[in-house]
Design a protein around this motif. Structure first.
Motif, short mmCIF file in Angstrom:
data_model
loop_
_atom_site.label_atom_id
_atom_site.label_comp_id
_atom_site.label_asym_id
_atom_site.label_seq_id
_atom_site.Cartn_x
_atom_site.Cartn_y
_atom_site.Cartn_z
N ARG A 133 0.83 -1.21 0.00
CA ARG A 133 0.00 0.00 0.00
C ARG A 133 0.86 1.26 0.00
O ARG A 133 0.55 2.24 -0.68
N THR A 134 1.95 1.22 0.75
CA THR A 134 2.85 2.37 0.80
C THR A 134 3.50 2.60 -0.57
O THR A 134 3.58 3.73 -1.04
N ARG A 135 3.94 1.52 -1.22
CA ARG A 135 4.53 1.64 -2.56
C ARG A 135 3.54 2.29 -3.52
O ARG A 135 3.91 3.17 -4.30
N LEU A 136 2.28 1.82 -3.49
CA LEU A 136 1.28 2.36 -4.41
C LEU A 136 0.98 3.83 -4.10
O LEU A 136 0.84 4.64 -5.03
N LEU A 137 0.90 4.19 -2.84
CA LEU A 137 0.68 5.59 -2.48
C LEU A 137 1.80 6.46 -3.03
O LEU A 137 1.55 7.47 -3.70
N LEU A 138 3.04 6.07 -2.79
CA LEU A 138 4.18 6.86 -3.24
C LEU A 138 4.24 6.91 -4.76
O LEU A 138 4.51 7.97 -5.34
N LYS A 139 3.98 5.79 -5.42
CA LYS A 139 4.00 5.77 -6.89
C LYS A 139 2.93 6.69 -7.46
O LYS A 139 3.20 7.46 -8.38
N SER A 140 1.72 6.62 -6.91
CA SER A 140 0.61 7.41 -7.44
C SER A 140 0.83 8.90 -7.27
O SER A 140 0.69 9.67 -8.23
N VAL A 141 1.16 9.33 -6.06
CA VAL A 141 1.29 10.77 -5.85
C VAL A 141 2.60 11.32 -6.42
O VAL A 141 2.61 12.39 -7.03
N ASN A 142 3.68 10.58 -6.27
CA ASN A 142 4.95 11.09 -6.79
C ASN A 142 5.00 11.06 -8.32
O ASN A 142 5.76 11.81 -8.92
N GLY A 143 4.15 10.25 -8.93
CA GLY A 143 4.05 10.25 -10.38
C GLY A 143 3.36 11.49 -10.93
O GLY A 143 3.41 11.75 -12.13
N LYS A 144 2.72 12.22 -10.05
CA LYS A 144 2.00 13.43 -10.46
C LYS A 144 2.71 14.71 -10.00
O LYS A 144 2.70 15.70 -10.72
N PHE A 145 3.27 14.69 -8.82
CA PHE A 145 3.87 15.90 -8.26
C PHE A 145 5.09 16.30 -9.08
O PHE A 145 5.89 15.46 -9.46
N GLN A 146 5.22 17.60 -9.30
CA GLN A 146 6.39 18.12 -10.00
C GLN A 146 7.23 18.91 -9.01
O GLN A 146 6.70 19.67 -8.19
N ASN A 147 8.52 18.72 -9.08
CA ASN A 147 9.49 19.44 -8.25
C ASN A 147 9.34 19.16 -6.76
O ASN A 147 9.81 19.94 -5.93
N LYS A 148 8.66 18.09 -6.42
CA LYS A 148 8.56 17.67 -5.02
C LYS A 148 8.21 16.20 -4.98
O LYS A 148 7.68 15.66 -5.94
N GLN A 149 8.52 15.57 -3.86
CA GLN A 149 8.26 14.15 -3.67
C GLN A 149 7.75 13.93 -2.25
O GLN A 149 8.12 14.65 -1.33
N ILE A 150 6.92 12.91 -2.11
CA ILE A 150 6.45 12.49 -0.79
C ILE A 150 7.29 11.29 -0.37
O ILE A 150 7.58 10.41 -1.17
N HIS A 151 7.70 11.28 0.89
CA HIS A 151 8.49 10.19 1.46
C HIS A 151 7.81 9.75 2.75
O HIS A 151 7.04 10.50 3.35
N VAL A 152 8.13 8.55 3.18
CA VAL A 152 7.67 8.07 4.48
C VAL A 152 8.83 8.19 5.44
O VAL A 152 9.93 7.72 5.17
N ASP A 153 8.56 8.83 6.56
CA ASP A 153 9.55 9.00 7.61
C ASP A 153 8.99 8.34 8.86
O ASP A 153 7.87 8.65 9.26
N ARG A 154 9.75 7.43 9.46
CA ARG A 154 9.25 6.69 10.62
C ARG A 154 8.92 7.61 11.79
O ARG A 154 8.04 7.31 12.58
N GLU A 155 9.57 8.74 11.90
CA GLU A 155 9.32 9.67 13.00
C GLU A 155 8.15 10.61 12.69
O GLU A 155 7.36 10.93 13.56
N ASN A 156 8.07 11.08 11.43
CA ASN A 156 7.14 12.16 11.08
C ASN A 156 6.02 11.75 10.14
O ASN A 156 5.24 12.58 9.73
N GLY A 157 5.96 10.49 9.73
CA GLY A 157 4.91 10.05 8.81
C GLY A 157 5.21 10.48 7.39
O GLY A 157 6.33 10.36 6.92
N LEU A 158 4.21 11.00 6.71
CA LEU A 158 4.40 11.46 5.34
C LEU A 158 5.09 12.82 5.35
O LEU A 158 4.68 13.74 6.06
N VAL A 159 6.13 12.93 4.54
CA VAL A 159 6.94 14.15 4.48
C VAL A 159 7.09 14.54 3.02
O VAL A 159 7.36 13.69 2.16
#
Length: 179
Positions: free
Chosen positions: A61-87
């Motif tokens: 599920r995490t892979r699909l979330l990152l693939k879907s949103v990062n495939g659309k965002f330009q000049n920025k990326q979403i990452h998962v951080d164990r301390e802060n969640g989505l960054v």
């Protein structure tokens, strides 16, 4: 051992396992092990496989979330951080506040997150006018992304839209409403 190492690296790359350096295992040692060492190693491998399997649902599920949103965002990326969640990070790797993303980016992130992590299997989800806040390019990706999410998560979705770009070439899924 090689497959387990690769799965562990994959989980670390998507941010669901802590990155801790593990000493490399010399697989050539397996040939020279006595039967007791081999049984212990087999138990270790089975235990590790079992523990990693428990994370596979989250990882897919995490892979699909990152693939879907990062495939659309330009000049920025979403990452998962164990301390802060989505960054969110800009192209230079600088952290961005999620509330500073555009309304379309926020909409995509929240919708994908909710569909992947909050909707239970065998649920009917109604999505009304997803085209709001989405430019045409993202509207064209909406249905394929949704289909992938539905397949992984096991729910049904009904989408109400006025956008021909959401429907795309899937008019077989469309039911037009009369006057």
């Amino acid at each position: 051992m090689t497959a387990l190492d690769q799965k562990t690296k994959d989980f670390m790359e998507i941010g669901i396992l802590e990155e801790t350096p593990a000493p490399p295992f010399d697989t050539d040692r397996l040939r020279d092990m006595d039967p007791t060492e081999a049984r212990v190693m087999t138990l270790h491998i089975q235990d590790t496989e079992h523990k990693l399997e428990a994370l596979e649902r989250l990882a897919s599920r995490t892979r699909l979330l990152l693939k879907s949103v990062n495939g659309k965002f330009q000049n920025k990326q979403i990452h998962v951080d164990r301390e802060n969640g989505l960054v969110a990070k800009d192209k230079d790797g600088e952290r961005l506040q999620l509330d500073l993303l555009s309304s379309g980016e926020q909409h995509e992130l929240v919708l994908h997150y909710d569909l992947l992590f909050r909707v239970r299997p065998n649920t009917a989800v109604l999505i009304d006018e997803p085209e709001l806040s989405l430019h045409v390019g993202w509207q064209k990706k909406f249905l394929p992304d949704l289909a992938e999410i539905v397949q992984l998560s096991g729910f049904d979705a009904v989408v109400a839209t006025h956008s021909p770009f959401i429907v795309g070439d899937r008019d077989d899924l469309m039911v037009a409403l009369g006057n």
